[in-house]
Scaffold this motif. Structure first.
Motif, PDB file in Angstrom:
ATOM      1  N   ILE A  25       0.856  -1.186   0.000  1.00 24.63           N
ATOM      2  CA  ILE A  25       0.000   0.000   0.000  1.00 24.63           C
ATOM      3  C   ILE A  25       0.896   1.242   0.000  1.00 24.63           C
ATOM      4  O   ILE A  25       1.700   1.447   0.912  1.00 24.63           O
ATOM      5  N   LEU A  26       0.750   2.075  -1.029  1.00 29.61           N
ATOM      6  CA  LEU A  26       1.568   3.285  -1.146  1.00 29.61           C
ATOM      7  C   LEU A  26       0.916   4.472  -0.447  1.00 29.61           C
ATOM      8  O   LEU A  26       1.581   5.233   0.243  1.00 29.61           O
ATOM      9  N   GLU A  27      -0.390   4.621  -0.662  1.00 23.04           N
ATOM     10  CA  GLU A  27      -1.120   5.735  -0.040  1.00 23.04           C
ATOM     11  C   GLU A  27      -2.524   5.262   0.298  1.00 23.04           C
ATOM     12  O   GLU A  27      -3.072   4.364  -0.355  1.00 23.04           O
ATOM     13  N   GLN A  28      -3.122   5.880   1.313  1.00 28.99           N
ATOM     14  CA  GLN A  28      -4.484   5.500   1.687  1.00 28.99           C
ATOM     15  C   GLN A  28      -5.217   6.724   2.231  1.00 28.99           C
ATOM     16  O   GLN A  28      -4.701   7.465   3.063  1.00 28.99           O
ATOM     17  N   THR A  29      -6.435   6.942   1.697  1.00 30.57           N
ATOM     18  CA  THR A  29      -7.296   8.008   2.187  1.00 30.57           C
ATOM     19  C   THR A  29      -8.609   7.386   2.660  1.00 30.57           C
ATOM     20  O   THR A  29      -8.750   6.164   2.684  1.00 30.57           O
ATOM     21  N   ALA A  30      -9.552   8.214   2.998  1.00 29.46           N
ATOM     22  CA  ALA A  30     -10.852   7.702   3.460  1.00 29.46           C
ATOM     23  C   ALA A  30     -11.611   7.022   2.332  1.00 29.46           C
ATOM     24  O   ALA A  30     -12.491   6.180   2.574  1.00 29.46           O
TER      25      ALA A  30
ATOM     26  N   ILE B 236      -7.368   3.653  -2.077  1.00 29.01           N
ATOM     27  CA  ILE B 236      -6.120   2.988  -1.682  1.00 29.01           C
ATOM     28  C   ILE B 236      -5.241   2.851  -2.926  1.00 29.01           C
ATOM     29  O   ILE B 236      -5.648   2.258  -3.930  1.00 29.01           O
ATOM     30  N   LYS B 237      -4.055   3.422  -2.866  1.00 25.38           N
ATOM     31  CA  LYS B 237      -3.090   3.308  -3.963  1.00 25.38           C
ATOM     32  C   LYS B 237      -2.163   2.134  -3.669  1.00 25.38           C
ATOM     33  O   LYS B 237      -1.467   2.110  -2.643  1.00 25.38           O
ATOM     34  N   THR B 238      -2.157   1.144  -4.554  1.00 24.71           N
ATOM     35  CA  THR B 238      -1.458  -0.113  -4.297  1.00 24.71           C
ATOM     36  C   THR B 238      -0.428  -0.408  -5.381  1.00 24.71           C
ATOM     37  O   THR B 238      -0.679  -0.180  -6.574  1.00 24.71           O
ATOM     38  N   GLU B 239       0.702  -0.955  -4.943  1.00 26.21           N
ATOM     39  CA  GLU B 239       1.774  -1.350  -5.860  1.00 26.21           C
ATOM     40  C   GLU B 239       1.877  -2.870  -5.880  1.00 26.21           C
ATOM     41  O   GLU B 239       1.902  -3.516  -4.841  1.00 26.21           O
TER      42      GLU B 239
ATOM     43  N   ILE C 116       3.353  -2.605 -11.127  1.00 23.33           N
ATOM     44  CA  ILE C 116       1.998  -2.141 -11.453  1.00 23.33           C
ATOM     45  C   ILE C 116       1.495  -1.275 -10.300  1.00 23.33           C
ATOM     46  O   ILE C 116       1.617  -1.662  -9.136  1.00 23.33           O
ATOM     47  N   ILE C 117       0.930  -0.129 -10.621  1.00 29.92           N
ATOM     48  CA  ILE C 117       0.351   0.745  -9.602  1.00 29.92           C
ATOM     49  C   ILE C 117      -1.093   1.044  -9.988  1.00 29.92           C
ATOM     50  O   ILE C 117      -1.365   1.526 -11.098  1.00 29.92           O
TER      51      ILE C 117
END
Length: 396
Positions: free
Chosen positions: A60-65, A68-71, A139-140
């Motif tokens: 998980i690269l970034e997470q907001t409410a 979710i940005k995943t690599e 992959i992102i």
């Protein structure tokens, strides 16, 4: 996917490492397409690695409410890809070097489709590689969070009474093994082959069913399908492929395949191909119980409705035969849509489903003249007419 590639890696004595950064919340995404991507990339990593380790990781690269940005990373310790070939490896029809093409065939085409699938999910894919060290695909994708997971209903596996012979042709021994287990469990006779050349040596019958991998070394699945079709035009041929974009679906069907079975597949999906074949060969059954309820047992009224069905269906058959001669797909689709609803009302549900399947093929852009099962289905409609007319004669 992990189960399948673990077995493949073990067969080559490779270490497979899986590192998962667990995503706690349910997210929206195309799970089926992602499975195809991972199956393709991990399969290629195993193919191109003679010794060492394959690694699949998520982070998980970034997470907001809401997102979710995943690599996702697929790494291997294989031969690596030269710098100049990294720039073209995602281009359609480009191969990662002539040696790769000779050995495995079609890897570059697969990667171009992988890139399209990822981009359709608003993601990115890139490759990092060093000759002699290995390759990593990154992959992102940013997923949208959802309130609750979407659970697909469990499909029941219907028992099959298929009595023909099945031919399995795939250069992947694991896929052959999985298909063999399904067929053995259902007492279906089969022959499995890893070589397309060996398949050309076999004696085939018109009632046989052939499952062909699209990308094989030597003669690929498309060319093999054309050669088999030239020998036995009535063959039912199913394409096995890990890549399935709309433009490729059209190309595969136009090449002579009756159906496409995407990898990875489940047992019920594999057997469904055989159920579909049965539905075009079994005798059409008539069930007028619903019509009897609607007419409250009034024989005269029911007979008049049946007579109208026979008359209107006869007109549709003549119209459809003309559309088939003219290769008028749009006109044929309208008639098939009418027939599907009508035969379903008269209790011929398997025939209705087959007509609906053909209608969907036409909606998807399949050329009318390539739907080889349509004449058989049309014959079933004529048979239904005959059975209903016999019922009228008996009651008079």
């Amino acid at each position: 996917v992990a189960t399948v590639v673990t077995i493949q890696a073990r067969q080559k004595k490779l270490d497979l490492t899986i590192e998962i950064d667990q995503i706690e919340s349910p997210v929206l995404g195309d799970a089926f397409r992602l499975k195809q991507v991972f199956y393709n990339l991990l399969g290629n990593a195993i193919k191109f690695t003679a010794a060492g380790t394959i690694t699949f990781s998520t982070r998980i690269l970034e997470q907001t409410a809401t997102h979710i940005k995943t690599e996702f990373k697929i790494s291997d310790t294989g031969k690596g890809i030269p710098k100049e070939e990294q720039e073209i490896i995602f281009n359609q029809f480009e191969q990662g070097g002539k040696n790769i093409h000779r050995q495995y065939g079609g890897a570059g085409l697969g990667l171009s489709i992988v890139k399209k699938i990822i981009e359709q999910q608003q993601g990115t894919i890139k490759v990092e590689s060093e000759v002699g060290t290995g390759t990593t695909f990154i992959i992102i994708i940013t997923f949208e969070k959802t309130e609750a997971p979407v659970v697909s209903p469990v499909q029941q596996i219907e028992p099959t009474t298929f009595a023909g012979h099945v031919w399995l042709v795939d250069d992947d021994p694991l896929i052959l093994k999985l298909c063999s287990l399904i067929l053995e469990k259902n007492n279906i006779a089969y022959t499995s082959l890893q070589s397309s050349l060996k398949m050309l040596e076999q004696k085939l019958n018109a009632t046989d069913v052939v499952f062909l991998d699209i990308r094989m070394p030597g003669i690929n699945g498309v060319d093999l399908c054309k050669q088999l079709r030239a020998r036995v035009p009535e063959l039912y041929i199913v394409a096995l492929t890990a890549h399935l974009l709309p433009d490729e679906r059209k190309f595969i069907v136009e090449s002579g395949f009756n159906r496409i079975l995407p990898k990875p597949f489940r047992e019920n999906e594999f057997l469904d191909a055989l159920h579909q074949i049965q539905s075009t060969t079994q005798q059409t059954e008539v069930n007028l119980s619903e019509l009897e309820k609607m007419t409250h047992g009034d024989k005269a009224l029911m007979n008049s409705i049946v007579e109208e069905f026979i008359e209107e269906t006869h007109k549709n058959i003549l119209q459809l035969e003309k559309r088939m001669l003219d290769k008028d797909a749009a006109g044929a689709r309208e008639i098939i849509h009418q027939l599907a609803g009508r035969v379903g009302q008269f209790g011929a549900r398997p025939l209705m489903k087959e007509l609906q399947r053909i209608e969907q093929m036409l909606v998807a852009g399949t050329p009318l003249h390539t739907i080889r099962e349509l004449p058989q289905v049309l014959q079933q409609v004529k048979q239904l007419q005959l059975e209903l007319s016999k019922g009228i004669e008996t009651s008079v």
